[in-house]
Design a protein around this motif. Structure first.
Motif, PDB file in Angstrom:
ATOM      1  N   GLN A 159       0.827  -1.206   0.000  1.00 58.66           N
ATOM      2  CA  GLN A 159       0.000   0.000   0.000  1.00 58.66           C
ATOM      3  C   GLN A 159       0.864   1.260   0.000  1.00 58.66           C
ATOM      4  O   GLN A 159       0.525   2.267  -0.627  1.00 58.66           O
ATOM      5  CB  GLN A 159      -0.938   0.007   1.206  1.00 58.66           C
ATOM      6  N   SER A 160       1.995   1.208   0.694  1.00 55.17           N
ATOM      7  CA  SER A 160       2.913   2.354   0.700  1.00 55.17           C
ATOM      8  C   SER A 160       3.409   2.654  -0.709  1.00 55.17           C
ATOM      9  O   SER A 160       3.487   3.813  -1.125  1.00 55.17           O
ATOM     10  CB  SER A 160       4.094   2.071   1.630  1.00 55.17           C
ATOM     11  N   ALA A 161       3.759   1.605  -1.448  1.00 55.10           N
ATOM     12  CA  ALA A 161       4.243   1.794  -2.817  1.00 55.10           C
ATOM     13  C   ALA A 161       3.184   2.433  -3.698  1.00 55.10           C
ATOM     14  O   ALA A 161       3.460   3.353  -4.478  1.00 55.10           O
ATOM     15  CB  ALA A 161       4.687   0.451  -3.402  1.00 55.10           C
ATOM     16  N   GLU A 164       1.146   7.329  -6.421  1.00 58.10           N
ATOM     17  CA  GLU A 164       0.017   8.208  -6.728  1.00 58.10           C
ATOM     18  C   GLU A 164       0.357   9.663  -6.424  1.00 58.10           C
ATOM     19  O   GLU A 164       0.041  10.567  -7.206  1.00 58.10           O
ATOM     20  CB  GLU A 164      -1.200   7.772  -5.904  1.00 58.10           C
ATOM     21  N   LEU A 165       1.023   9.909  -5.305  1.00 59.31           N
ATOM     22  CA  LEU A 165       1.317  11.279  -4.889  1.00 59.31           C
ATOM     23  C   LEU A 165       2.457  11.901  -5.688  1.00 59.31           C
ATOM     24  O   LEU A 165       2.485  13.117  -5.896  1.00 59.31           O
ATOM     25  CB  LEU A 165       1.653  11.314  -3.400  1.00 59.31           C
ATOM     26  N   THR A 166       3.405  11.106  -6.125  1.00 59.25           N
ATOM     27  CA  THR A 166       4.555  11.663  -6.847  1.00 59.25           C
ATOM     28  C   THR A 166       4.360  11.672  -8.357  1.00 59.25           C
ATOM     29  O   THR A 166       5.011  12.448  -9.052  1.00 59.25           O
ATOM     30  CB  THR A 166       5.831  10.861  -6.536  1.00 59.25           C
ATOM     31  N   THR A 167       3.496  10.792  -8.865  1.00 56.55           N
ATOM     32  CA  THR A 167       3.306  10.521 -10.299  1.00 56.55           C
ATOM     33  C   THR A 167       4.536   9.863 -10.911  1.00 56.55           C
ATOM     34  O   THR A 167       4.668   9.805 -12.130  1.00 56.55           O
ATOM     35  CB  THR A 167       2.936  11.785 -11.119  1.00 56.55           C
ATOM     36  N   GLY A 169       4.921   0.412  -7.304  1.00 61.20           N
ATOM     37  CA  GLY A 169       3.756   1.270  -7.310  1.00 61.20           C
ATOM     38  C   GLY A 169       3.852   2.138  -8.558  1.00 61.20           C
ATOM     39  O   GLY A 169       4.900   2.725  -8.828  1.00 61.20           O
ATOM     40  N   GLY A 170       2.794   2.193  -9.344  1.00 62.45           N
ATOM     41  CA  GLY A 170       2.827   3.008 -10.568  1.00 62.45           C
ATOM     42  C   GLY A 170       3.913   2.573 -11.524  1.00 62.45           C
ATOM     43  O   GLY A 170       4.639   3.411 -12.068  1.00 62.45           O
ATOM     44  N   LYS A 171       4.011   1.287 -11.775  1.00 60.78           N
ATOM     45  CA  LYS A 171       5.125   0.753 -12.569  1.00 60.78           C
ATOM     46  C   LYS A 171       5.228   1.402 -13.940  1.00 60.78           C
ATOM     47  O   LYS A 171       6.325   1.662 -14.438  1.00 60.78           O
ATOM     48  CB  LYS A 171       4.981  -0.754 -12.708  1.00 60.78           C
ATOM     49  N   MET A 172       4.095   1.688 -14.554  1.00 56.44           N
ATOM     50  CA  MET A 172       4.112   2.204 -15.921  1.00 56.44           C
ATOM     51  C   MET A 172       3.884   3.716 -16.006  1.00 56.44           C
ATOM     52  O   MET A 172       4.042   4.296 -17.076  1.00 56.44           O
ATOM     53  CB  MET A 172       3.037   1.486 -16.759  1.00 56.44           C
ATOM     54  N   GLN A 173       3.539   4.369 -14.887  1.00 55.09           N
ATOM     55  CA  GLN A 173       3.140   5.773 -15.009  1.00 55.09           C
ATOM     56  C   GLN A 173       4.317   6.705 -15.294  1.00 55.09           C
ATOM     57  O   GLN A 173       4.127   7.829 -15.751  1.00 55.09           O
ATOM     58  CB  GLN A 173       2.372   6.230 -13.778  1.00 55.09           C
ATOM     59  N   ILE A 196      15.225  12.970 -14.634  1.00 52.00           N
ATOM     60  CA  ILE A 196      16.200  13.839 -13.972  1.00 52.00           C
ATOM     61  C   ILE A 196      15.522  15.129 -13.525  1.00 52.00           C
ATOM     62  O   ILE A 196      15.884  15.710 -12.500  1.00 52.00           O
ATOM     63  CB  ILE A 196      17.388  14.132 -14.913  1.00 52.00           C
ATOM     64  N   ARG A 197      14.496  15.539 -14.245  1.00 45.97           N
ATOM     65  CA  ARG A 197      13.699  16.722 -13.916  1.00 45.97           C
ATOM     66  C   ARG A 197      12.686  16.380 -12.807  1.00 45.97           C
ATOM     67  O   ARG A 197      11.562  16.852 -12.798  1.00 45.97           O
ATOM     68  CB  ARG A 197      12.974  17.164 -15.197  1.00 45.97           C
ATOM     69  N   MET A 198      13.093  15.614 -11.857  1.00 49.53           N
ATOM     70  CA  MET A 198      12.218  15.192 -10.763  1.00 49.53           C
ATOM     71  C   MET A 198      11.986  16.338  -9.779  1.00 49.53           C
ATOM     72  O   MET A 198      12.859  17.169  -9.566  1.00 49.53           O
ATOM     73  CB  MET A 198      12.881  13.999 -10.043  1.00 49.53           C
ATOM     74  N   ASP A 199      10.827  16.339  -9.138  1.00 50.12           N
ATOM     75  CA  ASP A 199      10.541  17.317  -8.086  1.00 50.12           C
ATOM     76  C   ASP A 199      11.178  16.799  -6.792  1.00 50.12           C
ATOM     77  O   ASP A 199      10.518  16.192  -5.950  1.00 50.12           O
ATOM     78  CB  ASP A 199       9.027  17.488  -7.925  1.00 50.12           C
ATOM     79  N   TYR A 200      12.468  17.083  -6.638  1.00 51.25           N
ATOM     80  CA  TYR A 200      13.231  16.515  -5.523  1.00 51.25           C
ATOM     81  C   TYR A 200      12.696  16.956  -4.167  1.00 51.25           C
ATOM     82  O   TYR A 200      12.667  16.161  -3.223  1.00 51.25           O
ATOM     83  CB  TYR A 200      14.705  16.903  -5.651  1.00 51.25           C
TER      84      TYR A 200
END
Length: 343
Positions: A109-111, A116-119, A234-238, A314-318
């Motif tokens: 569930q954590s994954a 979901e929250l990070t996309t 979690g969100g393997k393909m997103q 690389i353009r992640m919202d760190y």
């Protein structure tokens, strides 16, 4: 050494590119509320930052984007955690709201919620199953020729294997073997089972039917497997929804990495515990050059540790990723401790 003006321009450039995925121009930056400089001044400073390797100019526009060096400087010197929203906190608290008896439910569930929250794509490495203690061993006959051997651990993990039963082995002999094994293996770690099985095998074979050796060999081969770290996505393909992965080669590399990870989960584990951020080519795998991996550690049981990794472009919202991981790992460690202590 970067000047205060260059530091501000670099930070705002990185923040803007993270949000838009579009090259950033001097006029665009000059309109920012926190930017007190003219477009000409910003343009000159951006050119200097490009010369120093912190920014790169794209061929598609006059704007610039952060380089890997720029991201690394940003991560090392400019990051401060974001304050989570009420919605995010409510969502994260829902992970730990219900009482569970198995850690795998909590990890899964954590994954899902982190993804979901990070996309982005979230990967959790669960505990090394070989470090579980045996709670019960049983063998359930299915027919005169087959039975299922079942091992249940103190963490609720169930390991089962179909075992062929030789024709001249009687049911009473199997029952006696199960009783003897339970007396020997309950409380032992899974990694200790091969040695225990060999000792019991020798003893029982001398007392009864040597045909039991086939049953023991099948059991020993199964529990002798190496560490079985659970890889939970979690969100393997997103992650493929991110614009960077419209490039088919980058998408293909990411798929190859995920396939490798199934067989070699330690690929995402950093050399040290705690929080780790690997950007682009800092990842050991060439297939991950277009990605950043942020990894955090959680604990459970007898000094065991698991890993949470969030994989994004690389353009992640760190800032946001680190805030979410910090919140989850603390509560997850507490919740897993409750699960283990209740065993």
């Amino acid at each position: 050494m970067l000047t205060e003006r260059q530091l501000l321009i670099l930070q705002v450039t990185v923040d803007d590119f993270i949000q838009t995925a579009q090259p950033v121009g001097s006029r665009q930056l000059s309109k920012k509320e926190e930017m007190p400089y003219s477009p000409a001044t910003i343009r000159n400073e951006m050119a200097d930052l490009e010369d120093m390797g912190y920014l790169e100019k794209t061929h598609t526009s006059s704007g610039r984007v952060p380089s890997q060096k720029g991201y690394r400087y940003y991560v090392d010197h400019m990051l401060s955690p974001n304050q989570l929203t009420k919605m995010e906190i409510t969502k994260l608290k829902s992970i730990f709201a219900e009482r569970r008896v198995e850690s795998e439910q909590l990890i899964r569930q954590s994954a899902e919620i982190l993804a979901e929250l990070t996309t982005y794509t979230t990967i959790l490495l669960g505990e090394d199953v070989q470090r579980h203690r045996v709670r019960k061993f049983s063998m359930v006959p299915l027919s005169s020729e087959n039975a299922v051997a079942i091992i249940v651990t103190d963490n609720g993990h169930v390991q089962n294997k179909l075992v062929s039963i030789p024709q001249d082995v009687k049911l009473e002999e199997l029952e006696r073997m199960v009783e003897e094994l339970n007396a020997r293996v309950v409380g032992s770690y899974l990694y200790e089972l091969p040695a225990i099985l060999k000792r019991v095998m020798t003893q029982l074979i001398n007392q009864s039917n040597s045909r039991l050796i086939e049953v023991f060999e099948a059991l020993t081969a199964d529990v002798s497997k190496g560490s079985e770290e659970k890889v939970v996505y979690g969100g393997k393909m997103q992650l493929f929804n991110q614009p960077e992965f419209n490039d088919w080669q980058k998408a293909r590399n990411l798929l190859e990495f995920m396939q490798q990870l199934e067989d070699h989960p330690r690929l995402i584990v950093p050399n040290s515990s705690g929080l780790s951020i690997r950007i682009g080519s800092e990842n050991e795998m060439d297939s991950m050059e277009a990605c950043s991996i942020v990894t955090a550690t959680y604990s459970f049981g007898e000094q065991q540790r698991g890993q949470i990794a969030i994989i994004g472009p690389i353009r992640m919202d760190y800032r946001r990723v680190i805030s979410l991981l910090d919140y989850v790992t603390g509560d997850m460690s507490k919740e897993l401790a409750k699960i283990f202590n209740s065993k």
